[in-house]
Design a protein around this motif. Structure first.
Motif, PDB file in Angstrom:
ATOM      1  N   LYS A   1     -31.972  40.488 -22.211  1.00 36.24           N
ATOM      2  CA  LYS A   1     -31.465  41.824 -21.879  1.00 36.24           C
ATOM      3  C   LYS A   1     -31.005  41.816 -20.429  1.00 36.24           C
ATOM      4  N   LEU A   2     -29.715  41.739 -20.224  1.00 36.19           N
ATOM      5  CA  LEU A   2     -29.176  41.631 -18.877  1.00 36.19           C
ATOM      6  C   LEU A   2     -29.245  42.965 -18.159  1.00 36.19           C
TER       7      LEU A   2
ATOM      8  N   HIS B   1     -38.280  37.764  -7.322  1.00 38.06           N
ATOM      9  CA  HIS B   1     -37.672  37.867  -8.650  1.00 38.06           C
ATOM     10  C   HIS B   1     -38.411  36.964  -9.629  1.00 38.06           C
ATOM     11  N   GLY B   2     -38.615  37.459 -10.846  1.00 38.64           N
ATOM     12  CA  GLY B   2     -39.249  36.673 -11.898  1.00 38.64           C
ATOM     13  C   GLY B   2     -38.412  36.670 -13.160  1.00 38.64           C
ATOM     14  N   PHE B   3     -38.993  36.165 -14.234  1.00 34.08           N
ATOM     15  CA  PHE B   3     -38.325  36.111 -15.531  1.00 34.08           C
ATOM     16  C   PHE B   3     -39.309  36.515 -16.620  1.00 34.08           C
ATOM     17  N   GLY B   4     -38.892  37.429 -17.502  1.00 32.49           N
ATOM     18  CA  GLY B   4     -39.712  37.746 -18.660  1.00 32.49           C
ATOM     19  C   GLY B   4     -39.854  39.217 -18.980  1.00 32.49           C
ATOM     20  N   GLY B   5     -39.892  40.079 -17.964  1.00 33.45           N
ATOM     21  CA  GLY B   5     -40.048  41.508 -18.212  1.00 33.45           C
ATOM     22  C   GLY B   5     -41.483  41.976 -18.334  1.00 33.45           C
TER      23      GLY B   5
ATOM     24  N   ILE C   1     -36.140  39.962 -15.307  1.00 35.67           N
ATOM     25  CA  ILE C   1     -35.129  40.068 -16.354  1.00 35.67           C
ATOM     26  C   ILE C   1     -35.852  40.049 -17.696  1.00 35.67           C
ATOM     27  N   GLN C   2     -35.466  40.959 -18.570  1.00 34.96           N
ATOM     28  CA  GLN C   2     -36.200  41.182 -19.821  1.00 34.96           C
ATOM     29  C   GLN C   2     -35.880  40.130 -20.878  1.00 34.96           C
ATOM     30  N   PHE C   3     -36.915  39.527 -21.438  1.00 33.61           N
ATOM     31  CA  PHE C   3     -36.773  38.643 -22.589  1.00 33.61           C
ATOM     32  C   PHE C   3     -37.287  39.387 -23.824  1.00 33.61           C
ATOM     33  N   ASN C   4     -36.588  39.242 -24.938  1.00 34.27           N
ATOM     34  CA  ASN C   4     -36.969  39.979 -26.145  1.00 34.27           C
ATOM     35  C   ASN C   4     -37.949  39.143 -26.971  1.00 34.27           C
TER      36      ASN C   4
END
Length: 316
Positions: free
Chosen positions: A315-316, A264-268, A282-285
């Protein structure tokens, strides 16, 4: 004390707030009274400060970026550029390679270059940053970090971490390992990490935590060093998508028999969906953060009322 920075420091407000006050702009009654008292007590004349304000605009915006090969940076800059085109501004990019000294130099250089404002994508706010920002006579927006008294655009990193922690916890894995970054980076190294830990803790899961770098190449070395000593793993989490990609590289391109069921990562970052098996993220805008930064910049340039701290939802 003869400049706008001195007034701002004594009042505990930003230079743009003092500028609005001196130009009869929108300032709260409490702040207006405080500034009036300070100016009178120190026998300052408002017109002395007004003379130091920029009389003309160059329609140039300086942007200081820490990395080139970054999805987050790229999307944020796209958001800024979209607004620059709409309002007829030109963007000057200054690349720092995650070097604090380079960021300090860039702020000083851009300020002397008569840009109308500076957008700083920062991973850390040090005393050196504060000193040079205080001396700059142009509005400065910080993107990615929050600091009291500075205008900032941040993402809801704690909520992002909490959501990921809850999602992982619902699957009840036995062995969770998290590759974080230094706590000098408050957004990622503290808020994002604390959210993840709280989410996992709500499911009685305590992960092993290792510290690594934002840079993919360095992260890959750290991942190899740490995971080569581990023979039990269910879930591997990277504090960023770049770190998650480094985890994937080592886990699925090696002779290791112990492979994770989830990375799992963070950022999209779209790259997380190209690799196989794909990386959950997980998507960051970031695009919206760039647009909002430019909106705030334009308001500061015009001495209009603006929020000091803006948080962009994930964006959850």
């Amino acid at each position: 004390m003869k400049n706008i920075s001195d007034i701002a420091k004594l009042a505990g407000v930003s230079k743009s707030t003092v500028s609005r006050y001196l130009n009869d702009g929108s300032v709260s009654k409490k702040t207006r009274l405080k500034l009036s008292k300070i100016i009178n007590e120190h026998d300052y004349q408002p017109n002395q400060f007004a003379q130091s304000l920029r009389a003309t605009q160059t329609h140039l915006i300086g942007a200081i970026i820490p990395r080139m090969n970054s999805y987050a940076v790229d999307e944020t800059i796209k958001g800024i550029v979209s607004q620059c085109h709409q309002h007829h501004y030109q963007l000057l990019l200054n690349y720092t390679g995650l070097q604090i000294e380079a960021e300090i130099d860039a702020i000083e250089t851009l300020s002397r270059s008569k840009v109308d404002a500076i957008i700083l994508m920062a991973t850390d706010i040090t005393e050196s940053h504060l000193e040079v920002i205080d001396k700059a006579d142009v509005p400065i927006i910080i993107v990615g970090q929050n600091y009291p008294g500075l205008h900032s655009i941040t993402h809801d990193d704690y909520q992002a971490g909490l959501s990921v922690g809850n999602w992982i916890g619902q699957r009840q894995p036995h062995h969770v390992h998290f590759f974080s970054v230094t706590e000098n980076d408050i957004a990622v190294g503290i808020h994002r990490k604390n959210g993840l830990l709280d989410g996992l803790a709500s499911h009685q899961i305590k992960p092993s935590i290792f510290e690594t770098s934002f840079k993919y190449e360095n992260a890959l070395e750290d991942v190899q060093q740490y995971l080569s000593q581990i023979d039990k793993v269910d879930v591997l989490v990277g504090a960023t998508d770049a770190i998650a990609l480094a985890i994937h590289k080592y886990s699925f391109n090696s002779e290791r028999n112990c492979k994770p069921t989830i990375i799992h990562g963070f950022g999209g970052d779209p790259m997380t969906q190209i690799v196989s098996p794909s990386i959950r993220t997980i998507q960051f805008n970031y695009f919206e953060a760039g647009k909002r930064a430019m909106t705030e910049v334009r308001q500061l340039i015009k001495n209009e009322k603006t929020e000091e701290s803006v948080v962009i939802p994930v964006k959850l």
